[in-house]
Write a protein that holds these residues in place. Sequence first.
Motif, short mmCIF file in Angstrom:
data_model
loop_
_atom_site.label_atom_id
_atom_site.label_comp_id
_atom_site.label_asym_id
_atom_site.label_seq_id
_atom_site.Cartn_x
_atom_site.Cartn_y
_atom_site.Cartn_z
N GLN A 139 0.82 -1.21 0.00
CA GLN A 139 0.00 0.00 0.00
C GLN A 139 0.86 1.26 0.00
O GLN A 139 0.40 2.33 -0.37
CB GLN A 139 -0.92 0.01 1.23
N ALA A 140 2.12 1.12 0.42
CA ALA A 140 2.99 2.28 0.52
C ALA A 140 4.09 2.30 -0.54
O ALA A 140 4.46 3.36 -1.03
CB ALA A 140 3.62 2.35 1.91
N VAL A 141 4.62 1.13 -0.88
CA VAL A 141 5.75 1.06 -1.82
C VAL A 141 5.52 -0.09 -2.80
O VAL A 141 5.12 -1.18 -2.40
CB VAL A 141 7.09 0.84 -1.07
N ASP A 142 5.78 0.17 -4.08
CA ASP A 142 5.59 -0.86 -5.10
C ASP A 142 6.79 -1.81 -5.14
O ASP A 142 7.63 -1.73 -6.03
CB ASP A 142 5.33 -0.24 -6.47
N TYR A 143 6.83 -2.71 -4.18
CA TYR A 143 7.94 -3.65 -4.07
C TYR A 143 7.94 -4.69 -5.19
O TYR A 143 8.98 -5.26 -5.51
CB TYR A 143 7.89 -4.38 -2.72
N ALA A 173 -1.16 -1.52 -9.29
CA ALA A 173 -2.50 -1.91 -8.84
C ALA A 173 -2.71 -3.41 -9.01
O ALA A 173 -3.33 -4.07 -8.17
CB ALA A 173 -3.56 -1.13 -9.61
N PHE A 174 -2.18 -3.96 -10.10
CA PHE A 174 -2.32 -5.39 -10.37
C PHE A 174 -1.70 -6.21 -9.24
O PHE A 174 -2.33 -7.13 -8.71
CB PHE A 174 -1.65 -5.74 -11.70
N HIS A 213 2.59 8.97 -8.39
CA HIS A 213 2.36 8.15 -7.20
C HIS A 213 1.34 8.80 -6.27
O HIS A 213 0.48 8.11 -5.70
CB HIS A 213 3.68 7.90 -6.47
N TYR A 214 1.43 10.11 -6.11
CA TYR A 214 0.47 10.80 -5.24
C TYR A 214 -0.96 10.58 -5.74
O TYR A 214 -1.87 10.26 -4.97
CB TYR A 214 0.78 12.29 -5.17
N LEU A 221 -6.15 4.16 -4.59
CA LEU A 221 -6.24 3.50 -3.29
C LEU A 221 -7.17 4.24 -2.33
O LEU A 221 -7.38 3.79 -1.21
CB LEU A 221 -4.84 3.37 -2.67
N ASN A 222 -7.69 5.38 -2.80
CA ASN A 222 -8.66 6.17 -2.02
C ASN A 222 -8.14 6.58 -0.64
O ASN A 222 -8.88 6.58 0.35
CB ASN A 222 -9.97 5.37 -1.86
N GLN A 223 -6.87 6.91 -0.59
CA GLN A 223 -6.30 7.41 0.66
C GLN A 223 -6.65 8.89 0.82
O GLN A 223 -6.76 9.61 -0.17
CB GLN A 223 -4.79 7.21 0.68
#
Length: 246
Positions: A139-143, A173-174, A213-214, A221-223
């Motif tokens: 949810q925070a970083v695209d690892y 997202a995938f 990313h923002y 992600l609707n943050q």
Amino acid sequence: MTEKKDECGVKYTLDILEDRWQPRIIFWLGFRPFTIEELHQLLPELTDVALKEKITSLQNLRIVNPVVDEENKYSLTDDGNDLRNDDIWLPNFLEEQIKFMKNKNAICVCCSYSRIDEKSNEILKPVIAKKVITSKDMQAVDYVGTLTGVYDQSKYGKVYLKEELNSLLDDYAFFIDVINLEGVAYGNPKILAKYRLRKGSMTNNKKKLIKKHYLFYKNVLNQNLFKSIYSTTKWGITGFFKYYSK
């Protein structure tokens, strides 16, 4: 003469990019040769007939080799590789990733990778995959991304890219959707891929990448505002240490 040739080259590239599916076929064939059946698994929304038509079109454009190899696999020509000459899987990528996946009894794994410049020289330190990647981590970083990630669809079925994102980190997202299925993915410490860093690419255009990313955190992600800023900041700090460690 040169100017006319350049104009033809631009039109040639645009003709390919305007098609919805041809860039995706080029993308996958850039990793390694695939059979028609394997390509269909990677592009399940295409019918067999449509996929063959797209491949034939790319063959006519001299992007895909006109003859399949002895294993009935399609591959890119030199011109095709020029269009898709960024990321590289090592020859043992799939073998090692499948072995690692079975060892971890996991549905999703990723691998470590080295970084290369435009001349294929290795630069910076290799990026070693995080050992355990949770849904919260993603949810925070695209690892996990398309270069390093592998998903086994046998348990939960196919997961699709979100077309409505219009390439707004749709691969991110995938893999969020994939990892959410069991809440965890595992990182293979073996270096099995190469990531090419190009001048002027989106990866090197930090302002655009930060904004991208923002907007992903906020709109996909609707943050809320605070959480989106926090996630973008965390992603930026993680990226700084990942990409600028010598």
